[in-house]
Design a protein around this motif. Structure first.
Motif, PDB file in Angstrom:
ATOM      1  N   LEU A 189       1.123  -1.317   0.071  1.00 18.80           N
ATOM      2  CA  LEU A 189      -0.006   0.143   0.233  1.00 18.80           C
ATOM      3  C   LEU A 189       0.901   1.298   0.059  1.00 18.80           C
ATOM      4  O   LEU A 189       0.651   2.135  -0.748  1.00 18.80           O
ATOM      5  CB  LEU A 189      -0.929  -0.213   1.197  1.00 18.80           C
ATOM      6  N   CYS A 190       1.780   1.208   0.856  1.00 19.64           N
ATOM      7  CA  CYS A 190       3.041   2.126   0.761  1.00 19.64           C
ATOM      8  C   CYS A 190       4.194   1.949   1.666  1.00 19.64           C
ATOM      9  O   CYS A 190       3.851   0.974   2.822  1.00 19.64           O
ATOM     10  CB  CYS A 190       2.277   3.704   1.064  1.00 19.64           C
ATOM     11  N   THR A 191       5.043   2.564   1.575  1.00 22.06           N
ATOM     12  CA  THR A 191       6.265   2.357   2.581  1.00 22.06           C
ATOM     13  C   THR A 191       6.057   3.685   3.485  1.00 22.06           C
ATOM     14  O   THR A 191       6.414   4.770   2.995  1.00 22.06           O
ATOM     15  CB  THR A 191       7.751   2.146   2.091  1.00 22.06           C
ATOM     16  N   PRO A 192       5.676   3.453   4.860  1.00 26.08           N
ATOM     17  CA  PRO A 192       5.422   4.922   5.446  1.00 26.08           C
ATOM     18  C   PRO A 192       6.717   5.452   5.765  1.00 26.08           C
ATOM     19  O   PRO A 192       7.724   4.958   5.900  1.00 26.08           O
ATOM     20  CB  PRO A 192       4.624   4.212   6.884  1.00 26.08           C
ATOM     21  N   PHE A 193       6.730   6.995   5.551  1.00 22.74           N
ATOM     22  CA  PHE A 193       7.454   7.742   6.095  1.00 22.74           C
ATOM     23  C   PHE A 193       8.152   7.417   7.218  1.00 22.74           C
ATOM     24  O   PHE A 193       9.321   7.489   7.690  1.00 22.74           O
ATOM     25  CB  PHE A 193       7.168   9.356   5.661  1.00 22.74           C
ATOM     26  N   GLU A 194       6.917   7.523   8.294  1.00 21.02           N
ATOM     27  CA  GLU A 194       7.517   7.138   9.757  1.00 21.02           C
ATOM     28  C   GLU A 194       7.789   5.645   9.874  1.00 21.02           C
ATOM     29  O   GLU A 194       6.822   4.778   9.689  1.00 21.02           O
ATOM     30  CB  GLU A 194       6.276   7.381  10.751  1.00 21.02           C
ATOM     31  N   GLN A 195       9.014   5.298   9.898  1.00 18.04           N
ATOM     32  CA  GLN A 195       9.346   3.862   9.937  1.00 18.04           C
ATOM     33  C   GLN A 195       9.663   3.361  11.274  1.00 18.04           C
ATOM     34  O   GLN A 195      10.737   4.015  12.162  1.00 18.04           O
ATOM     35  CB  GLN A 195      10.899   3.720   9.085  1.00 18.04           C
ATOM     36  N   PRO A 196       9.125   2.130  11.689  1.00 18.81           N
ATOM     37  CA  PRO A 196       9.447   1.709  13.096  1.00 18.81           C
ATOM     38  C   PRO A 196      10.959   1.272  13.158  1.00 18.81           C
ATOM     39  O   PRO A 196      11.692   1.038  11.938  1.00 18.81           O
ATOM     40  CB  PRO A 196       8.821   0.667  13.240  1.00 18.81           C
ATOM     41  N   GLU A 197      11.566   1.029  14.029  1.00 19.97           N
ATOM     42  CA  GLU A 197      12.815   0.585  14.366  1.00 19.97           C
ATOM     43  C   GLU A 197      12.951  -0.871  13.432  1.00 19.97           C
ATOM     44  O   GLU A 197      12.066  -1.575  13.509  1.00 19.97           O
ATOM     45  CB  GLU A 197      13.257   0.396  15.819  1.00 19.97           C
ATOM     46  N   LEU A 198      14.093  -0.971  12.712  1.00 12.60           N
ATOM     47  CA  LEU A 198      14.207  -2.270  12.038  1.00 12.60           C
ATOM     48  C   LEU A 198      15.529  -2.881  12.561  1.00 12.60           C
ATOM     49  O   LEU A 198      16.724  -2.612  12.187  1.00 12.60           O
ATOM     50  CB  LEU A 198      14.327  -1.969  10.599  1.00 12.60           C
ATOM     51  N   PRO A 199      15.359  -3.684  13.467  1.00 14.98           N
ATOM     52  CA  PRO A 199      16.625  -4.460  14.149  1.00 14.98           C
ATOM     53  C   PRO A 199      17.563  -4.930  13.015  1.00 14.98           C
ATOM     54  O   PRO A 199      17.036  -5.698  11.867  1.00 14.98           O
ATOM     55  CB  PRO A 199      16.142  -5.435  14.965  1.00 14.98           C
ATOM     56  N   GLU A 200      18.584  -4.838  13.190  1.00 13.14           N
ATOM     57  CA  GLU A 200      19.732  -5.571  12.150  1.00 13.14           C
ATOM     58  C   GLU A 200      19.421  -7.129  12.169  1.00 13.14           C
ATOM     59  O   GLU A 200      19.079  -7.655  13.238  1.00 13.14           O
ATOM     60  CB  GLU A 200      21.362  -5.303  13.094  1.00 13.14           C
ATOM     61  N   GLY A 201      19.583  -7.457  10.943  1.00  7.72           N
ATOM     62  CA  GLY A 201      19.089  -8.994  10.893  1.00  7.72           C
ATOM     63  C   GLY A 201      17.961  -9.296  10.413  1.00  7.72           C
ATOM     64  O   GLY A 201      17.397 -10.399  10.559  1.00  7.72           O
ATOM     65  N   THR A 202      16.859  -8.335  10.629  1.00  6.05           N
ATOM     66  CA  THR A 202      15.380  -8.898  10.496  1.00  6.05           C
ATOM     67  C   THR A 202      15.337  -9.043   8.911  1.00  6.05           C
ATOM     68  O   THR A 202      15.820  -8.635   8.164  1.00  6.05           O
ATOM     69  CB  THR A 202      14.658  -7.469  10.665  1.00  6.05           C
ATOM     70  N   LEU A 203      14.615 -10.242   8.892  1.00  6.90           N
ATOM     71  CA  LEU A 203      14.505 -10.707   7.723  1.00  6.90           C
ATOM     72  C   LEU A 203      13.150 -10.646   6.754  1.00  6.90           C
ATOM     73  O   LEU A 203      12.159 -10.419   7.739  1.00  6.90           O
ATOM     74  CB  LEU A 203      14.563 -12.499   7.839  1.00  6.90           C
ATOM     75  N   CYS A 204      13.121 -10.658   5.578  1.00  8.27           N
ATOM     76  CA  CYS A 204      11.781 -10.134   4.954  1.00  8.27           C
ATOM     77  C   CYS A 204      10.680 -11.269   5.007  1.00  8.27           C
ATOM     78  O   CYS A 204      11.193 -12.410   5.046  1.00  8.27           O
ATOM     79  CB  CYS A 204      12.157 -10.020   3.209  1.00  8.27           C
ATOM     80  N   PHE A 205       9.535 -11.013   5.276  1.00 11.83           N
ATOM     81  CA  PHE A 205       8.584 -11.895   5.663  1.00 11.83           C
ATOM     82  C   PHE A 205       8.302 -12.827   4.449  1.00 11.83           C
ATOM     83  O   PHE A 205       7.782 -14.004   4.758  1.00 11.83           O
ATOM     84  CB  PHE A 205       7.202 -11.265   6.005  1.00 11.83           C
ATOM     85  N   ALA A 206       8.550 -12.364   3.209  1.00 11.34           N
ATOM     86  CA  ALA A 206       8.126 -13.199   2.142  1.00 11.34           C
ATOM     87  C   ALA A 206       9.427 -13.655   1.437  1.00 11.34           C
ATOM     88  O   ALA A 206       9.192 -15.150   0.910  1.00 11.34           O
ATOM     89  CB  ALA A 206       7.508 -12.286   0.973  1.00 11.34           C
ATOM     90  N   SER A 207      10.590 -13.368   1.523  1.00 11.96           N
ATOM     91  CA  SER A 207      11.682 -13.813   0.868  1.00 11.96           C
ATOM     92  C   SER A 207      12.691 -14.383   1.692  1.00 11.96           C
ATOM     93  O   SER A 207      13.515 -15.102   1.339  1.00 11.96           O
ATOM     94  CB  SER A 207      12.280 -12.675  -0.173  1.00 11.96           C
TER      95      SER A 207
END
Ligand code: 86X
Ligand code: MG
Length: 485
Positions: A453-471
């Protein structure tokens, strides 16, 4: 027509169609996908237009009107810009009995109508920035299920088309306009939206990047694009030879934006706030904010009651509040209560003999049904406070409901579960188009596929090593996913 046959939580589609008709916003038309916009809708459109037009004038936009028609070869100037859209172009092929030499298209959007003239008008840096806005209708002969306001074959919008000497100026304006769209939704329609960037796959193919404000309909669990603001880069400048001589006498291509919001915004408001009594209007966009209704009593002084109603309406209008009264003799007060609740009027004022005697009026809120007796002396102040409270309450309630639908997920199983639970999904994504295509393929079904739908400008913290849910690859960003309109 009194009362609703359908309940919002049981038959959302039928409920919606009934609300837009019973509230006298829409009349169905005998061509599929086309609707009559009645005053109760047009007055809302005009209130939004009044705000937006004033704001873009502050940004130096100039009003234009370009022709409805565009020739075939101009429309098809650039294949990739309109590939995929061709089936929805409406064509004029005849006038009277005679065939036209060449078919003429009805504008589905106006880039190809305008930009040959931008090329003619822009010669020097002194001709920049060029800032053009038009309020008009557009036609897109779509075949997916038509819905009043939300998806129609003809709709009203404004389309802004601007040209700058530098990318920086274009980038800045894209966000200025996006903020105006946020204000239209959150401050006027009381609808919470998320500002963000569209993916490479979902963006406007002819542009450089697309930003949008995204809303969400909890009842259907579908996201809906509220408005869009594109940076076109220099793509159309190249296509249409829109160049200027800069201060150093060097010829350069302009940097362009285009942006729009449409009558779809009214449908999103209806879906968000409506209830089983009908429409619920945010005061900022209510054509009538207060409806005054006399409650005559058999031997009471009806003349005095009528006079009190008149002066109440007058006093409120004098203070800038949109008030009216329903003086129709052939309807009972009870009938009128239901009628104006169906139309979503934020406040009802009842004046009967008791109210008269106590020099007060009874005020009833449409959003929560609260009743309160107000001394006539405090009328204007109290009404203003109540209207402001209703506006805030509608937004807060809608925001809490939308936030309750947001589901943060990390794995594919969590994703599909959330999708089936009609959630607005926030997921870590590797930002690869192939993966987006794959998710679409894997979630195909009669309810439609999931998409970004969109990549929100307000991005939550993305911890190092977090993996893509689909790939399973390294995630690069949090994106909103879901089914959409
Ligand atoms: O969204 C906006 C803001 C206002 C000006 N336009 C852009 C892009 C519009 C995309 N788009 C959207 N729909 C289209 C339908 C068509 F039939 C054809 Cl030929 C083209 C398009 C098309 O380019
Ligand atoms: Mg479309």
């Amino acid at each position: 027509k009194l009362g609703m046959a359908y309940k919002k939580d049981d038959n959302f589609g039928e409920w919606y169609s009934e609300v837009v008709v019973n509230s006298e916003m829409i009349e169905y038309y005998d061509i599929s996908g086309c609707y009559i916009l009645r005053p109760w809708a047009m007055e809302i459109w005009e209130l939004l237009k009044e705000f937006f037009d004033a704001e873009i004038k502050k940004l130096k936009l100039k009003p234009y009107y370009f022709p409805l028609f565009v020739t075939e070869n101009v429309l098809q100037k650039e294949k990739d810009h309109i590939e995929g859209f061709a089936p929805e172009v409406a064509w004029v092929t005849k006038s009277g009995k005679s065939e036209l030499e060449a078919p003429i298209a009805i504008r589905p959007t106006s880039e190809t109508v305008m930009y040959p003239y931008f090329s003619k008008w822009i010669r020097s840096h002194r001709d920049l920035p060029l800032r053009c806005n038009q309020w008009c209708n557009v036609v897109r002969w779509e075949f997916s299920n038509p819905t009043p306001f939300i998806r129609s074959r003809e709709f009203l919008w404004q389309e802004g088309h601007t040209a700058f000497a530098t990318k920086e100026e274009a980038d800045e304006e894209v966000l200025q306009i996006l903020e105006l769209y946020r204000r239209i939704y959150e401050e006027f329609l009381a609808v919470p939206v998320s500002k963000g960037r569209k993916s490479e796959m979902e963006k406007f193919a002819g542009g450089l990047y697309t930003t949008s404000v995204e809303a969400f309909i909890p009842n259907t669990g579908r996201g809906i694009q509220g408005a869009t603001s594109h940076c076109l880069g220099q793509n159309f400048a190249k296509m249409f030879d829109i160049t200027f001589e800069n201060e150093k006498g060097v010829r350069e291509m302009v940097w362009q934006n285009s942006w729009a919001y449409t009558t779809r915004s009214i449908g999103v408001m209806v879906m968000t706030h409506g209830d089983d009594k009908g429409l619920v209007l945010p005061p900022k966009v209510a054509p009538i904010q207060v409806i005054v209704i006399a409650v005559p009593y058999k031997d009471a002084d009806t003349t005095a009651i009528k006079g009190a109603c008149e002066s109440t309406v007058y006093t409120l209008n004098e203070s800038g509040i949109r008030a009216d009264q329903d003086t129709r003799e052939n309807y009972s007060p009870g009938w009128k209560y239901s009628h104006w609740e169906m139309k979503g009027v934020p406040l009802r004022i009842e004046i009967g003999p008791k109210d008269l005697a106590n020099k007060q009026v009874r005020i009833v809120r449409r959003d929560n049904g609260a009743k309160v007796d107000i001394p006539v002396t405090n009328l204007v102040e109290e009404v203003k406070v109540l209207l402001d409270e209703i506006q805030k309450n509608l937004f807060k309630t809608a925001q809490e409901k939308r936030d309750a639908c947001v589901q943060v997920i990390k794995t594919w199983d969590e994703f599909t579960t959330a999708l089936n639970n009609k959630r607005l999904i926030l997921a870590p994504w590797c930002d690869e188009e192939e993966v987006e295509k794959d998710v679409k393929a894997r979630t195909k079904g009669e309810l439609g596929a999931a998409k970004t739908l969109c990549t929100p400008f307000e991005q939550p913290e993305l911890p190092e090593g977090t993996l893509c849910f689909a790939s399973g690859k390294q995630a690069k960003k949090w994106s909103f996913w879901g089914r959409s309109y």
